[in-house]
Design an enzyme around this catalytic site. Sequence first.
Site, PDB file in Angstrom:
ATOM      1  N   SER A  70       0.782  -1.241   0.000  1.00 39.17           N
ATOM      2  CA  SER A  70       0.000   0.000   0.000  1.00 39.17           C
ATOM      3  C   SER A  70       0.816   1.296   0.000  1.00 39.17           C
ATOM      4  O   SER A  70       0.322   2.325   0.456  1.00 39.17           O
ATOM      5  CB  SER A  70      -0.960  -0.006   1.187  1.00 39.17           C
ATOM      6  OG  SER A  70      -0.217   0.001   2.384  1.00 39.17           O
ATOM      7  N   TYR A 134      -0.181   1.494  -7.518  1.00 35.20           N
ATOM      8  CA  TYR A 134      -0.959   1.105  -6.332  1.00 35.20           C
ATOM      9  C   TYR A 134      -2.456   1.284  -6.621  1.00 35.20           C
ATOM     10  O   TYR A 134      -3.246   0.341  -6.496  1.00 35.20           O
ATOM     11  CB  TYR A 134      -0.531   1.945  -5.119  1.00 35.20           C
ATOM     12  CG  TYR A 134      -1.487   1.855  -3.958  1.00 35.20           C
ATOM     13  CD1 TYR A 134      -1.697   0.638  -3.305  1.00 35.20           C
ATOM     14  CD2 TYR A 134      -2.204   2.971  -3.517  1.00 35.20           C
ATOM     15  CE1 TYR A 134      -2.592   0.545  -2.251  1.00 35.20           C
ATOM     16  CE2 TYR A 134      -3.094   2.885  -2.469  1.00 35.20           C
ATOM     17  CZ  TYR A 134      -3.292   1.668  -1.839  1.00 35.20           C
ATOM     18  OH  TYR A 134      -4.180   1.579  -0.803  1.00 35.20           O
ATOM     19  N   HIS A 180       3.238   8.417   6.007  1.00 30.27           N
ATOM     20  CA  HIS A 180       2.019   9.196   6.243  1.00 30.27           C
ATOM     21  C   HIS A 180       2.252  10.402   7.137  1.00 30.27           C
ATOM     22  O   HIS A 180       3.102  10.378   8.022  1.00 30.27           O
ATOM     23  CB  HIS A 180       0.928   8.301   6.826  1.00 30.27           C
ATOM     24  CG  HIS A 180       0.475   7.256   5.861  1.00 30.27           C
ATOM     25  ND1 HIS A 180       0.576   5.921   6.105  1.00 30.27           N
ATOM     26  CD2 HIS A 180      -0.039   7.376   4.624  1.00 30.27           C
ATOM     27  CE1 HIS A 180       0.126   5.251   5.066  1.00 30.27           C
ATOM     28  NE2 HIS A 180      -0.252   6.116   4.144  1.00 30.27           N
ATOM     29  N   ARG A 272       5.881  16.369  -3.395  1.00 30.25           N
ATOM     30  CA  ARG A 272       6.125  14.944  -3.555  1.00 30.25           C
ATOM     31  C   ARG A 272       5.444  14.517  -4.859  1.00 30.25           C
ATOM     32  O   ARG A 272       4.248  14.793  -5.035  1.00 30.25           O
ATOM     33  CB  ARG A 272       5.518  14.199  -2.359  1.00 30.25           C
ATOM     34  CG  ARG A 272       5.853  12.731  -2.293  1.00 30.25           C
ATOM     35  CD  ARG A 272       5.405  12.120  -0.974  1.00 30.25           C
ATOM     36  NE  ARG A 272       3.956  12.072  -0.820  1.00 30.25           N
ATOM     37  CZ  ARG A 272       3.328  11.519   0.214  1.00 30.25           C
ATOM     38  NH1 ARG A 272       4.024  10.991   1.191  1.00 30.25           N
ATOM     39  NH2 ARG A 272       2.014  11.513   0.282  1.00 30.25           N
TER      40      ARG A 272
HETATM   41  N1  UFG Z   1       3.005  14.978   3.684  1.00 32.38           N
HETATM   42  C1  UFG Z   1       3.975  15.888   4.107  1.00 32.38           C
HETATM   43  N2  UFG Z   1       4.995  15.412   4.876  1.00 32.38           N
HETATM   44  C2  UFG Z   1       5.118  14.091   5.248  1.00 32.38           C
HETATM   45  C3  UFG Z   1       4.129  13.191   4.813  1.00 32.38           C
HETATM   46  C4  UFG Z   1       3.082  13.664   4.021  1.00 32.38           C
HETATM   47  O1  UFG Z   1       3.908  17.080   3.793  1.00 32.38           O
HETATM   48  O2  UFG Z   1       6.078  13.743   5.938  1.00 32.38           O
HETATM   49  C5  UFG Z   1       1.862  15.488   2.898  1.00 32.38           C
HETATM   50  C6  UFG Z   1       1.693  14.780   1.557  1.00 32.38           C
HETATM   51  O3  UFG Z   1       2.453  15.424   0.577  1.00 32.38           O
HETATM   52  C7  UFG Z   1       0.181  14.906   1.344  1.00 32.38           C
HETATM   53  C8  UFG Z   1      -0.392  14.881   2.756  1.00 32.38           C
HETATM   54  O4  UFG Z   1       0.694  15.201   3.626  1.00 32.38           O
HETATM   55  O5  UFG Z   1      -0.107  16.135   0.790  1.00 32.38           O
HETATM   56  C9  UFG Z   1      -0.954  13.533   3.143  1.00 32.38           C
HETATM   57  O6  UFG Z   1       0.002  12.537   2.837  1.00 32.38           O
HETATM   58  P1  UFG Z   1      -0.091  11.017   3.332  1.00 32.38           P
HETATM   59  O7  UFG Z   1       1.138  10.310   2.840  1.00 32.38           O
HETATM   60  O8  UFG Z   1      -0.395  10.984   4.780  1.00 32.38           O
HETATM   61  O9  UFG Z   1      -1.387  10.472   2.571  1.00 32.38           O
HETATM   62  P2  UFG Z   1      -1.725  10.478   1.010  1.00 32.38           P
HETATM   63  O10 UFG Z   1      -2.824  11.462   0.835  1.00 32.38           O
HETATM   64  O11 UFG Z   1      -0.560  10.611   0.138  1.00 32.38           O
HETATM   65  O12 UFG Z   1      -2.166   8.953   0.823  1.00 32.38           O
HETATM   66  C10 UFG Z   1      -3.392   8.438   1.219  1.00 32.38           C
HETATM   67  C11 UFG Z   1      -3.262   6.974   1.530  1.00 32.38           C
HETATM   68  C12 UFG Z   1      -2.864   6.204   0.311  1.00 32.38           C
HETATM   69  C13 UFG Z   1      -3.846   6.475  -0.785  1.00 32.38           C
HETATM   70  C14 UFG Z   1      -4.004   7.943  -1.012  1.00 32.38           C
HETATM   71  C15 UFG Z   1      -5.120   8.202  -1.945  1.00 32.38           C
HETATM   72  O13 UFG Z   1      -2.324   6.776   2.544  1.00 32.38           O
HETATM   73  O14 UFG Z   1      -2.854   4.830   0.588  1.00 32.38           O
HETATM   74  O15 UFG Z   1      -4.326   8.620   0.200  1.00 32.38           O
HETATM   75  O16 UFG Z   1      -4.804   9.256  -2.759  1.00 32.38           O
HETATM   76  F1  UFG Z   1      -3.443   5.916  -1.927  1.00 32.38           F
END
Ligand code: UFG
Length: 313
Positions: A70, A134, A180, A272
Amino acid sequence: MRLLVTGGAGYIGSVVAAQLLEAGHEVTVLDDLSTGHRDAVPPGARFVEGSIADPPLDGVEAVLHFAAKSLVGESVEKPGLYWSHNLGGTLALLDAMRREGVNKIVFSSTAATYGEPERTPITEDAPTRPTNPYGASKLAVDTALTAYAGLHGLGAVSLRYFNVAGAYGPYRERHAIETHLIPNVLKVATGERDEVSVFGTDYPTPDGTCVRDYIHVADLARAHLLALEACAPGEHKVYNLGNGAGFSVKEVIEVCREVTGHPIPVKVGPRRPGDPAILVASSERIQRELGWKPERAALRDMVEDAFAALSGK
Ligand code: UFG
């Protein structure tokens, strides 16, 4: 009911397994422990260490299927791994279910099946154009479930999760590689990290950082119990699961500061790759059809519960 929970040693699977046991179900957890933890399997569940290609289905009436790879970033680097585990593994599981006459499944799908949205909030009839392997592998499983429902009478429900957060008692997010946002911010509060990176402040959002829809893992888990009851032979239902409200990365960090009392230093970095600016769900369909309602919708609840579980309180 007698239930098989694949991936029940992982974050969401362990919370659902705990709630199923509380509701009086008989639960077997199947997990290969590649990313899960043996001690996350709730007491009261039978545990089988193994692969979804060879599932213990004896006497099982329905499957809740969480086991998957995931990580979006990893999926871009190793697409084959995602296709073989997420699609290939699930097809093997579905074939074993057919052989054993098990005809109900609740599947962990994802908001990543939609890709960059045209409209917000995202409804289930939005176009599915995943931007990474994914999301594509999860969408392929959704497609297979529709076909199996039509062809073989399978009763399936796919739940498309947005950003899952919080903890349920001791059951919390514990990844070897943590990508996350909330767990990474809380690691600063517990001293495991010095600062948190903010990936991009130039998005077309009110404060320039990405907006996401955070849902409490306990609310998310309850939706699985409703989905299980809603599995109907020959039907594949798809539901989004979120709160319908978005929070920016900066807002999340601010709530974490309030909850932990830690200043949480921030380092602003570049975007990212693959991050859409805004992802917010419409959960109107599951509310209307299954009567689901979030009970811990406040971001503060999620951060408090995640922090309490992290600190072992
Ligand atoms: N972020 C940061 N710093 C970090 C980690 C994340 O700024 O250290 C930002 C990311 O760029 C994003 C937001 O915080 O804008 C949330 O990021 P996460 O990694 O927590 O979650 P995502 O939205 O990327 O991912 C989630 C799920 C995935 C799924 C996705 C669907 O965890 O499994 O939503 O789009 F695929």
